[in-house]
Design a protein around this motif. Sequence first.
Motif, PDB file in Angstrom:
ATOM      1  N   SER A 171       0.808  -1.222   0.000  1.00  0.00           N
ATOM      2  CA  SER A 171       0.000   0.000   0.000  1.00  0.00           C
ATOM      3  C   SER A 171       0.839   1.270   0.000  1.00  0.00           C
ATOM      4  O   SER A 171       0.299   2.361  -0.196  1.00  0.00           O
ATOM      5  CB  SER A 171      -0.929   0.016   1.224  1.00  0.00           C
ATOM      6  N   LEU A 172       2.146   1.127   0.225  1.00  0.00           N
ATOM      7  CA  LEU A 172       2.989   2.312   0.327  1.00  0.00           C
ATOM      8  C   LEU A 172       3.708   2.595  -0.987  1.00  0.00           C
ATOM      9  O   LEU A 172       4.150   1.675  -1.669  1.00  0.00           O
ATOM     10  CB  LEU A 172       4.033   2.132   1.439  1.00  0.00           C
ATOM     11  N   PRO A 173       3.871   3.875  -1.326  1.00  0.00           N
ATOM     12  CA  PRO A 173       4.640   4.226  -2.528  1.00  0.00           C
ATOM     13  C   PRO A 173       6.123   3.931  -2.328  1.00  0.00           C
ATOM     14  O   PRO A 173       6.627   3.927  -1.193  1.00  0.00           O
ATOM     15  CB  PRO A 173       4.391   5.720  -2.701  1.00  0.00           C
ATOM     16  N   THR A 174       6.814   3.680  -3.424  1.00  0.00           N
ATOM     17  CA  THR A 174       8.250   3.415  -3.385  1.00  0.00           C
ATOM     18  C   THR A 174       8.970   4.326  -4.382  1.00  0.00           C
ATOM     19  O   THR A 174       8.402   4.750  -5.378  1.00  0.00           O
ATOM     20  CB  THR A 174       8.568   1.947  -3.725  1.00  0.00           C
ATOM     21  N   VAL A 175      10.241   4.586  -4.069  1.00  0.00           N
ATOM     22  CA  VAL A 175      11.094   5.414  -4.921  1.00  0.00           C
ATOM     23  C   VAL A 175      12.313   4.605  -5.329  1.00  0.00           C
ATOM     24  O   VAL A 175      12.988   4.017  -4.469  1.00  0.00           O
ATOM     25  CB  VAL A 175      11.561   6.686  -4.187  1.00  0.00           C
ATOM     26  N   GLN A 176      12.592   4.559  -6.632  1.00  0.00           N
ATOM     27  CA  GLN A 176      13.841   3.977  -7.110  1.00  0.00           C
ATOM     28  C   GLN A 176      14.870   5.092  -7.202  1.00  0.00           C
ATOM     29  O   GLN A 176      14.798   5.969  -8.060  1.00  0.00           O
ATOM     30  CB  GLN A 176      13.657   3.322  -8.473  1.00  0.00           C
ATOM     31  N   LEU A 177      15.823   5.087  -6.275  1.00  0.00           N
ATOM     32  CA  LEU A 177      16.886   6.076  -6.284  1.00  0.00           C
ATOM     33  C   LEU A 177      17.906   5.730  -7.365  1.00  0.00           C
ATOM     34  O   LEU A 177      18.139   4.556  -7.660  1.00  0.00           O
ATOM     35  CB  LEU A 177      17.569   6.133  -4.917  1.00  0.00           C
ATOM     36  N   MET A 178      18.543   6.753  -7.915  1.00  0.00           N
ATOM     37  CA  MET A 178      19.551   6.508  -8.945  1.00  0.00           C
ATOM     38  C   MET A 178      20.531   7.662  -8.995  1.00  0.00           C
ATOM     39  O   MET A 178      20.142   8.825  -8.900  1.00  0.00           O
ATOM     40  CB  MET A 178      18.883   6.302 -10.310  1.00  0.00           C
ATOM     41  N   ASP A 179      21.815   7.340  -9.104  1.00  0.00           N
ATOM     42  CA  ASP A 179      22.820   8.374  -9.324  1.00  0.00           C
ATOM     43  C   ASP A 179      23.465   8.237 -10.694  1.00  0.00           C
ATOM     44  O   ASP A 179      24.308   9.039 -11.086  1.00  0.00           O
ATOM     45  CB  ASP A 179      23.879   8.378  -8.225  1.00  0.00           C
ATOM     46  N   LEU A 180      23.080   7.205 -11.426  1.00  0.00           N
ATOM     47  CA  LEU A 180      23.464   7.029 -12.824  1.00  0.00           C
ATOM     48  C   LEU A 180      22.373   6.212 -13.478  1.00  0.00           C
ATOM     49  O   LEU A 180      21.487   5.681 -12.809  1.00  0.00           O
ATOM     50  CB  LEU A 180      24.829   6.342 -12.939  1.00  0.00           C
ATOM     51  N   LEU A 181      22.429   6.140 -14.808  1.00  0.00           N
ATOM     52  CA  LEU A 181      21.438   5.343 -15.518  1.00  0.00           C
ATOM     53  C   LEU A 181      22.000   3.944 -15.732  1.00  0.00           C
ATOM     54  O   LEU A 181      22.961   3.775 -16.488  1.00  0.00           O
ATOM     55  CB  LEU A 181      21.094   5.974 -16.867  1.00  0.00           C
ATOM     56  N   PRO A 182      21.445   2.935 -15.060  1.00  0.00           N
ATOM     57  CA  PRO A 182      21.948   1.575 -15.247  1.00  0.00           C
ATOM     58  C   PRO A 182      21.805   1.137 -16.698  1.00  0.00           C
ATOM     59  O   PRO A 182      20.833   1.511 -17.371  1.00  0.00           O
ATOM     60  CB  PRO A 182      21.048   0.737 -14.331  1.00  0.00           C
ATOM     61  N   PRO A 183      22.750   0.358 -17.207  1.00  0.00           N
ATOM     62  CA  PRO A 183      22.643  -0.134 -18.585  1.00  0.00           C
ATOM     63  C   PRO A 183      21.331  -0.876 -18.803  1.00  0.00           C
ATOM     64  O   PRO A 183      20.922  -1.697 -17.978  1.00  0.00           O
ATOM     65  CB  PRO A 183      23.843  -1.086 -18.716  1.00  0.00           C
TER      66      PRO A 183
END
Length: 257
Positions: A171-183
């Motif tokens: 039920s909870l929202p999630t955030v995908q953190l990123m410091d680069l763009l994965p291949p």
Amino acid sequence: MSRTPDRSPLVFAHRGASAALPEHTLAAYARALREGADGVECDVRLTRDGHLVCVHDRRLDRVSDGRGPVAAYTLAQLRSFDFGSWHASGEPAGVLTLEELLDTARQAGRPVRMLIETKHPNRYGKAVEYRLRAVLNRHGLTSAVKDAPVRVTVMSFSPLAVRRSRELLPSLPTVQLMDLLPPGLRIRRLPFGTRIAGPGLELVRRRPDLVRRLKAGGHQVYVWTVNATDDVDLLLKLGVDGIITDRPGEVLAHLGR
């Protein structure tokens, strides 16, 4: 000069008002809430005896007078260390547990959003997300109720941890953190059904088109860590949904709030 768009982004205090006071301390979070931050951000790690504490680094050395991995200590042992005097403010402080931060947010007298980042890799692996579920269950915060006093969103750089959070806390929202763009990452589609992207500021500066593409794919975008007014203006132009900052009071003032 501040600029207020039609819809101002949410402002989250990164580890509290951490430019002014030691990060992840009760004083830093209390100041951020007084300054009017829409929400607060914290990192969580497991102690040896299974408590979630708000500490960013794997080791204690940078943010306390302790030494070695956080995971090697019990909560009682961590409480013997000073987590504040290293900062320019010089204010001593104790380690902060997630439960204590949740209590502080509840007492704000207004709705508060909380971004909780589970740190990976770590000694206890998936146990961090399982313990997080237990803590949030105990506080009645596992449902995304619009008028709840505290609204929790779970984040991680690890796609597998994000998937686990979605499975354990659907039920909870999630955030995908990123410091680069994965291949191979399709910019318009985040892993495992996540609906919020969390790119770092440097990535957004290099790839401003990233925000447009994510928004076109129906995603919200929260950007970290944003402290300069020029960067706030850039993100306003790009239409981001959330700004994560060490300086919540200054960012809010620049937004005209």
